[in-house]
Design an enzyme around this catalytic site. Structure first.
Site, mmCIF file in Angstrom:
data_model
loop_
_atom_site.group_PDB
_atom_site.id
_atom_site.type_symbol
_atom_site.label_atom_id
_atom_site.label_comp_id
_atom_site.label_asym_id
_atom_site.label_seq_id
_atom_site.Cartn_x
_atom_site.Cartn_y
_atom_site.Cartn_z
ATOM 1 N N ASP A 1 0.766 -1.203 -0.110
ATOM 2 C CA ASP A 1 0.061 -0.075 0.138
ATOM 3 C C ASP A 1 0.811 1.209 -0.023
ATOM 4 O O ASP A 1 0.823 2.238 1.023
ATOM 5 C CB ASP A 1 -0.734 -0.066 1.178
ATOM 6 C CG ASP A 1 -2.065 1.122 1.016
ATOM 7 O OD1 ASP A 1 -2.359 1.496 0.195
ATOM 8 O OD2 ASP A 1 -2.470 1.630 2.361
ATOM 9 N N GLU B 1 4.491 -8.170 6.763
ATOM 10 C CA GLU B 1 3.019 -8.857 6.395
ATOM 11 C C GLU B 1 2.970 -9.713 5.388
ATOM 12 O O GLU B 1 2.211 -9.711 4.187
ATOM 13 C CB GLU B 1 1.946 -7.584 6.151
ATOM 14 C CG GLU B 1 1.775 -6.785 7.231
ATOM 15 C CD GLU B 1 0.730 -5.834 7.144
ATOM 16 O OE1 GLU B 1 0.196 -5.638 5.865
ATOM 17 O OE2 GLU B 1 0.304 -5.169 8.020
ATOM 18 N N TYR C 1 -5.042 -3.401 13.395
ATOM 19 C CA TYR C 1 -5.862 -2.193 12.966
ATOM 20 C C TYR C 1 -7.211 -2.430 13.599
ATOM 21 O O TYR C 1 -8.237 -2.107 12.708
ATOM 22 C CB TYR C 1 -5.917 -1.817 11.592
ATOM 23 C CG TYR C 1 -4.275 -1.179 11.014
ATOM 24 C CD1 TYR C 1 -4.144 -0.023 11.027
ATOM 25 C CD2 TYR C 1 -3.577 -1.965 10.704
ATOM 26 C CE1 TYR C 1 -2.921 0.510 10.553
ATOM 27 C CE2 TYR C 1 -2.411 -1.782 10.064
ATOM 28 C CZ TYR C 1 -1.978 -0.225 10.220
ATOM 29 O OH TYR C 1 -0.578 0.012 9.701
ATOM 30 N N GLU D 1 2.543 -1.656 14.067
ATOM 31 C CA GLU D 1 1.923 -0.776 13.269
ATOM 32 C C GLU D 1 0.445 -0.542 13.938
ATOM 33 O O GLU D 1 -0.057 -1.880 14.419
ATOM 34 C CB GLU D 1 1.717 -1.407 11.765
ATOM 35 C CG GLU D 1 2.776 -1.080 10.851
ATOM 36 C CD GLU D 1 2.372 -1.496 9.447
ATOM 37 O OE1 GLU D 1 1.177 -1.305 8.902
ATOM 38 O OE2 GLU D 1 3.271 -1.928 8.829
#
Length: 610
Positions: free
Chosen positions: A169, A413, A466, A502
């Site tokens: 991303d 990831e 997240y 993160e």
């Protein structure tokens, strides 16, 4: 935008290469074989023009530059090497000098160089023409990986229409992103230096190994100087140990009143070659510090270290990923204002100049290779694995002597729940440890703790999550339970310290909502505070760090969830603070002030990791 360019077909000839600002710009009139535009270096080429086809271009581009070299470099001198070095180029590079191919390099973010002496010497007065063919295509076996997808429905797409698919991303910027330099050495020269350090009470030992190329008949002398220029230790020969009494240790920012202390190791080589006495001198900054990882702590110089920092990107308006000194210095000023003591080089190695400042300022670094977006099963095959091993070799060779680098990260990831991931990461991590036994190794995971095949091989668990954003969007109330459960599951399974590598939320600058709603500055602040409340409980146990995603907004591919890029920065892309920056600043300075800046008296600690 539509792309009808065939991969592999040169479509853009770029003919303006600044060699580290050492030489004036020069346009090569003899090489205008196609459309030619001026292009600054270092810079990404994507955002420089108004041409939308260049913004999203995939394939070959050509750079060319002519420079006049000093006359003494061009003489028939068997005792002088002339070297052409690139800080980085994305992603596959072929380089010619005066029409002769001198090197190829696969992968971005890392330097490569070639000896061009035999090509340019003996031709005084003739300009040195440097030509670079650069291809930014990503395949399942590159790092990062990607794939080319041809759209064969002729009712919807033009002939030969294709897209570059990526599984990360951030925008896939391309170009010559870091300085290009020409330099000289003697024909017998210092090729490599490796330094490791240990300390015990009032004595430190600096172990060194020096590699000399060009002859086996040479002498080496070494001098270690403190910051006042005083010689504190001397040695000779290609390997040995320097003893330093009452050393000044390298400490992280906010952990000591004098962070980032570095000695200077001067290595002097002398050799006889072709009837001449040759001398090569290299000065290496050396920070004396130790690292040790326990089941609950990360120790620097024997003292527990807590990562309170950020994830970053090399990303800015116009220049893309091109190196830019004013931006770099601004970012370090913001890091210190924030009270951040660390960052991860998400998701690729950063410029050497950035790493130099980390060493000097005491900013701790988790040094990550470009292993991002490893999602396809074919990216875990032997071809991908062999390239990954080479990338780790290049990264460690570049950064192994940096005191700021405390841990290697081999991926971000990946699809580590896939069965092939076990052997893949076991091999990559073992190879990394063999190259550098002095540092812990990790990769950053977002997989389920019970399904992750790579986690058994890391020294520190780094996990991304997240909650209330990608999962249960808008529901801040689920964060305490879900985050606590995440930590407890990982620690119960592996008994290793954990970094929240993160977490974050997008916020559009100036968008406000009370009660907090997604994309507002208030929601970003509220999410951070929910995470922080759990961090404060778990950092008393085994959580050793928190790295916000992200330091600043950055560009991504276009998509329905991205409005001019990713907006999870606590600063805008132009480095202006959002409300969340002040929340984080208050927290980081509070954490820093919980302990004295004076280091404790340590009986003994070593750099060796089990």
């Amino acid at each position: 935008s539509p792309r009808t360019l065939q991969v592999g077909q040169p479509r853009c000839k770029i003919a303006f290469l600044i060699i580290n600002d050492l030489f004036p710009p020069f346009l090569c009139n003899s090489c205008q074989t196609g459309p030619v535009i001026d292009m600054p270096v270092p810079a990404s080429f994507n955002d420089i023009t108004q041409d939308p086809s260049l913004e999203n271009y995939i394939g070959w581009v050509w750079y060319e530059k002519e420079v006049q070299l000093p006359l003494r470099w061009l003489q028939d001198d068997l005792n002088t090497r002339v070297v052409l070095r690139f800080g980085s180029a994305h992603y596959y590079s072929i380089v010619w000098v005066n029409g002769v191919q001198v090197m190829e390099h696969e992968g971005g973010h890392l330097p490569f160089e070639a000896d061009i002496s035999s090509i340019i010497q003996g031709s005084p007065g003739i300009p040195c023409r440097i030509t670079v063919a650069l291809n930014n295509t990503l395949t399942p076996h590159t790092l990062p990986p990607g794939s080319i997808q041809y759209m064969n429905d002729k009712t919807r797409y033009p002939k030969n229409y294709f897209v570059q698919n990526i599984r990360f991303d951030f925008f896939n910027y391309a170009g010559i992103h870091r300085p290009v330099v020409l330099y000289t050495t003697p024909s017998v020269y210092i090729d490599d230096i490796t330094v490791t350090t240990t300390s015990s009470e009032s004595v430190a030992m600096v172990q060194y190994q020096v590699s000399v190329v060009g002859s086996t008949l040479y002498s080496l002398s070494l001098s270690l100087r403190d910051q006042e220029g005083k010689v504190v230790a001397t040695g000779d020969g290609p390997s040995g140990e320097l003893k330093v009494l009452n050393p000044n240790l390298w400490w992280p920012y906010l952990m000591h009143e004098n962070p980032g202390y570095r000695y200077s190791l001067e290595v002097k080589m002398q050799a006889q070659a072709n009837g001449a006495l040759l001398e090569d001198v290299y000065t290496l900054p050396v920070g004396i510090r130790t690292i040790h990882v326990t089941s609950t702590q990360f120790l620097i110089n024997g003292r527990p270290f807590y990562f309170h920092g950020v994830n970053k990107h090399e990303d800015a308006d116009i220049r893309g990923k091109g190196f830019d000194w004013p931006l770099v210095v601004k970012d370090f000023n913001l890091l210190r204002w924030l009270g951040a003591n660390s960052f991860r080089t998400s998701h690729y190695p950063y410029a050497e100049e950035i790493m130099d400042l980390c060493d000097a300022y005491g900013i701790v670094v988790i040094d990550e290779c470009p292993g991002v977006g490893i999602k396809m099963s074919e990216s875990f095959g032997n071809k991908s694995l062999q390239h990954h091993l080479v990338v780790m070799e290049e990264l460690i060779r570049r950064d192994k002597n940096r005191p700021s680098v405390v841990m290697w990260s081999v991926a971000n990831e990946p699809a580590s729940e896939l069965p092939p991931a076990g052997y893949y990461f076991k091999t990559v991590i073992a190879h990394t440890k063999a190259l550098d036994p002095s540092r812990p190794v990790t990769f950053v995971t977002d997989a389920n703790y019970a399904l992750d095949h790579g986690a058994p091989y890391v020294d520190v668990i780094c996990v991304n999550s997240y909650f209330s954003w990608y999962h249960d969007p808008g529901h801040l109330e689920v964060i305490p339970l879900q985050l606590t459960t995440q930590f407890e599951n990982w620690y119960k399974t592996y008994q290793k310290p954990i970094i929240q590598s993160e977490y974050g939320a997008d916020s559009v600058p100036g968008l406000h909502s009370d009660p907090p709603l997604m994309f507002s500055e208030e929601y970003q602040k509220a999410m951070l505070r929910e995470y922080h409340s759990v961090f404060d409980k778990k950092r008393k146990e085994y959580v050793i760090g928190e790295l916000i995603w992200n330091f600043a907004d950055f560009m991504t591919n276009q998509g329905t969830t991205r409005v001019l890029g990713n907006k999870k920065g606590i600063f805008t892309r132009q480095r202006q603070p959002k409300s969340a920056a002040f929340v984080l600043r208050e927290r980081y300075w509070k954490i820093a002030n919980e302990s004295s800046c004076l280091p404790p008296i340590i009986k003994s600690h070593a750099l060796f990791l089990k």
